[in-house]
Design an enzyme around this catalytic site. Structure first.
Site, PDB file in Angstrom:
ATOM      1  N   LYS A  25      -8.477   0.717  10.604  1.00 32.81           N
ATOM      2  CA  LYS A  25      -8.539  -0.696   9.455  1.00 32.81           C
ATOM      3  C   LYS A  25      -7.150  -1.731  10.553  1.00 32.81           C
ATOM      4  O   LYS A  25      -6.137  -1.222  10.213  1.00 32.81           O
ATOM      5  CB  LYS A  25      -8.069  -0.324   8.020  1.00 32.81           C
ATOM      6  CG  LYS A  25      -7.435  -1.572   7.924  1.00 32.81           C
ATOM      7  CD  LYS A  25      -7.344  -0.565   5.543  1.00 32.81           C
ATOM      8  CE  LYS A  25      -7.389  -1.841   4.844  1.00 32.81           C
ATOM      9  NZ  LYS A  25      -6.299  -1.394   3.504  1.00 32.81           N
ATOM     10  N   TYR A  67     -20.987  -5.515   0.016  1.00 30.61           N
ATOM     11  CA  TYR A  67     -21.438  -6.084  -1.640  1.00 30.61           C
ATOM     12  C   TYR A  67     -22.882  -6.768  -1.870  1.00 30.61           C
ATOM     13  O   TYR A  67     -23.114  -7.333  -2.826  1.00 30.61           O
ATOM     14  CB  TYR A  67     -20.141  -7.012  -1.721  1.00 30.61           C
ATOM     15  CG  TYR A  67     -18.726  -6.179  -1.487  1.00 30.61           C
ATOM     16  CD1 TYR A  67     -18.346  -6.342  -2.841  1.00 30.61           C
ATOM     17  CD2 TYR A  67     -17.824  -6.668  -0.353  1.00 30.61           C
ATOM     18  CE1 TYR A  67     -16.798  -5.558  -2.564  1.00 30.61           C
ATOM     19  CE2 TYR A  67     -16.503  -6.218  -0.434  1.00 30.61           C
ATOM     20  CZ  TYR A  67     -16.151  -5.215  -1.268  1.00 30.61           C
ATOM     21  OH  TYR A  67     -14.599  -5.512  -1.146  1.00 30.61           O
ATOM     22  N   SER A 120     -15.171  -8.285   1.645  1.00 34.45           N
ATOM     23  CA  SER A 120     -14.782  -9.181   1.501  1.00 34.45           C
ATOM     24  C   SER A 120     -15.056 -10.407   1.438  1.00 34.45           C
ATOM     25  O   SER A 120     -16.199 -11.421   1.285  1.00 34.45           O
ATOM     26  CB  SER A 120     -14.025  -9.056  -0.105  1.00 34.45           C
ATOM     27  OG  SER A 120     -12.930  -9.041   0.962  1.00 34.45           O
ATOM     28  N   LYS A 136     -13.347  -1.443   9.268  1.00 33.40           N
ATOM     29  CA  LYS A 136     -13.026  -2.540   8.606  1.00 33.40           C
ATOM     30  C   LYS A 136     -12.116  -3.545   9.152  1.00 33.40           C
ATOM     31  O   LYS A 136     -10.962  -2.797   9.811  1.00 33.40           O
ATOM     32  CB  LYS A 136     -12.416  -1.676   7.463  1.00 33.40           C
ATOM     33  CG  LYS A 136     -12.302  -3.112   6.396  1.00 33.40           C
ATOM     34  CD  LYS A 136     -11.278  -1.964   5.433  1.00 33.40           C
ATOM     35  CE  LYS A 136     -10.558  -2.638   4.076  1.00 33.40           C
ATOM     36  NZ  LYS A 136     -10.042  -2.485   3.702  1.00 33.40           N
ATOM     37  N   CYS A 183       0.735  -0.799  -0.127  1.00 32.99           N
ATOM     38  CA  CYS A 183      -0.204  -0.134   0.150  1.00 32.99           C
ATOM     39  C   CYS A 183       0.800   0.905   0.068  1.00 32.99           C
ATOM     40  O   CYS A 183       0.484   2.462   0.023  1.00 32.99           O
ATOM     41  CB  CYS A 183      -1.136  -0.158   1.531  1.00 32.99           C
ATOM     42  SG  CYS A 183      -1.730  -1.668   0.960  1.00 32.99           S
ATOM     43  N   ARG A 228       0.958  -6.855   5.684  1.00 31.60           N
ATOM     44  CA  ARG A 228       0.354  -5.669   5.973  1.00 31.60           C
ATOM     45  C   ARG A 228       0.403  -5.499   7.529  1.00 31.60           C
ATOM     46  O   ARG A 228      -0.072  -4.798   8.264  1.00 31.60           O
ATOM     47  CB  ARG A 228      -0.715  -5.323   5.160  1.00 31.60           C
ATOM     48  CG  ARG A 228      -0.817  -5.215   3.960  1.00 31.60           C
ATOM     49  CD  ARG A 228      -1.819  -4.556   2.955  1.00 31.60           C
ATOM     50  NE  ARG A 228      -2.879  -5.390   1.930  1.00 31.60           N
ATOM     51  CZ  ARG A 228      -2.154  -5.625   0.467  1.00 31.60           C
ATOM     52  NH1 ARG A 228      -0.725  -5.425   0.429  1.00 31.60           N
ATOM     53  NH2 ARG A 228      -3.140  -6.038  -0.092  1.00 31.60           N
TER      54      ARG A 228
HETATM   55  C1  PBG Z   1      -6.981  -1.893  -0.065  1.00 29.39           C
HETATM   56  C2  PBG Z   1      -7.992  -1.939   0.146  1.00 29.39           C
HETATM   57  C3  PBG Z   1      -8.065  -3.613   0.760  1.00 29.39           C
HETATM   58  C4  PBG Z   1      -9.491  -3.805   1.007  1.00 29.39           C
HETATM   59  C5  PBG Z   1     -10.730  -2.104   0.768  1.00 29.39           C
HETATM   60  N1  PBG Z   1      -8.951  -1.759  -0.019  1.00 29.39           N
HETATM   61  C6  PBG Z   1      -7.535  -4.266   0.569  1.00 29.39           C
HETATM   62  C7  PBG Z   1      -6.218  -4.592   2.089  1.00 29.39           C
HETATM   63  O1  PBG Z   1      -6.172  -3.530   3.097  1.00 29.39           O
HETATM   64  O2  PBG Z   1      -5.700  -5.277   1.419  1.00 29.39           O
HETATM   65  C8  PBG Z   1     -10.806  -4.982   1.410  1.00 29.39           C
HETATM   66  C9  PBG Z   1     -12.046  -4.441   0.820  1.00 29.39           C
HETATM   67  C10 PBG Z   1     -12.296  -5.681   1.144  1.00 29.39           C
HETATM   68  O3  PBG Z   1     -12.155  -6.966   1.455  1.00 29.39           O
HETATM   69  O4  PBG Z   1     -13.543  -6.214   0.618  1.00 29.39           O
HETATM   70  N2  PBG Z   1      -6.273  -1.403   0.870  1.00 29.39           N
END
Ligand code: PBG
Length: 325
Positions: free
Chosen positions: A191, A309, A270, A244, A126, A213
């Site tokens: 996050k 979603y 997701s 999140k 990122c 990450r």
């Molecule tokens: C980008 C990002 C991510 C998600 C949203 N923006 C992935 C991550 O951090 O690896 C995940 C969204 C999802 O899982 O629906 N950094």
């Protein structure tokens, strides 16, 4: 005698005393955008969700807005990725072209854009890499440029999800310097480094090529940090605060609701989608009931808006209910 069941005896009574309501217009659907034309690609780990080229994305948005959808969160997937994420801020980048096309056709539709380099870097991290480490401060100006490019193309809200320190400050300053003072910032302030993002990384082709990450996303064992991150982002200029993932983090949403005044956005990610979808496909749970229950719980915990979603499905199911069919 006190009897709790008295107020549960009929649907009408239950509706009368219902505390939490889900408003499907406060749900936000994520969309994945790719280069090319006439493309609608399936995502194996997310049945029912697709990557669209801009022309077909506009068709999909016609459907979504007709059902009452008012806002979408957009992710771009460029054809070419490089170590410096150049496509993320180039004027001709996939997102910038998509945003302009969406705003031209749907001027009132709220376009929210994800700000992060992971979809644009060849290494999938990122931030920019320096000496095998993610370099926070070298990443900031790129994030600022990406926000300005997206806002100039017409984005209403930019949503930084990279988790670099001070990115909200940088983005606010860069937007303001460019006269984009009305563009709001929805910060992914809280996050967590989560296994629930697995299917998304398949969708975005953004699985990190090395490491993980955890040096920038939060440790899911920690709670106090959530409040510190949220407060700092508000000081730096965030308009919305996001938590999140959502369903496994209801305590965090409730904690923030008690302590901050900004709108709280929960991202039901997701993995949450794919788990429900897979169980529903096997007929192990009822999809509509489970989604409604999950989203209501997220709302009850204190979220104002939910990115899910299932936003389009919820609008569809709601319409069917309203039509009485
Ligand atoms: C980008 C990002 C991510 C998600 C949203 N923006 C992935 C991550 O951090 O690896 C995940 C969204 C999802 O899982 O629906 N950094």
């Amino acid at each position: 005698m006190k009897r709790f069941r008295r107020l549960r005896t009929s649907q009408a009574l239950r509706t009368l005393v219902q505390e939490t309501y889900l408003n499907p217009q406060q749900l936000i659907q994520p969309f994945f955008v790719i280069e090319g034309a006439k493309k609608k690609e399936t995502i194996e780990a997310m049945p029912g969700i697709y990557r669209y080229s801009v022309d077909l994305l506009l068709k999909e948005l016609e459907d979504y807005t007709r059902l009452g959808g008012q806002a979408g969160l957009f992710f771009g997937i460029p054809d070419s990725k490089d170590p410096l994420a150049k496509e993320s801020y180039s004027k001709s980048g996939i997102m910038q072209r998509a945003i302009a096309a969406i705003k031209k056709k749907f001027p009132h539709f709220i376009v929210i854009t994800d700000i992060c380099l992971c979809g644009y870097t060849d290494h999938g991290h990122c931030g920019l890499i320096h000496n095998k480490k993610i370099d926070n401060d070298k990443t900031l100006p790129i994030l600022g440029k990406m926000a300005v490019a997206q806002a100039e193309a017409g984005a209403d809200i930019v949503a930084p999800s990279d988790m670099m320190d001070f990115r909200v400050k940088q983005i606010r300053e860069d937007l303001d310097k460019n006269g984009l003072t009305d563009v709001a910032i929805m910060s992914y302030a809280v996050k967590y480094a989560s296994s629930f993002y697995g299917p998304f990384r398949d969708a975005l082709h953004s699985t990190p090529q090395f490491g993980d990450r955890k040096s920038y996303q939060m440790d899911y064992a920690n709670k106090r940090e959530a409040l510190k991150e949220a407060k700092q982002d508000i000081e730096e200029g965030a308009d919305f605060i996001m938590v999140k993932p959502a369903l496994a983090y209801l305590d965090i949403i409730a904690l923030l609701r008690e302590h901050i005044l900004n709108p709280i956005v929960a991202y039901s990610v997701s993995g949450e989608y794919s788990m429900i979808k897979a169980a529903a496909q096997k007929k192990w749970i009822n999809e509509q009931d489970n989604v409604t229950e999950s989203l209501t719980a997220i709302k009850r915990a204190g979220a104002d808006l939910i990115i899910t979603y299932y936003a389009k499905d919820m609008l569809k199911w709601n319409k069917l209910l309203a039509d009485g069919s």
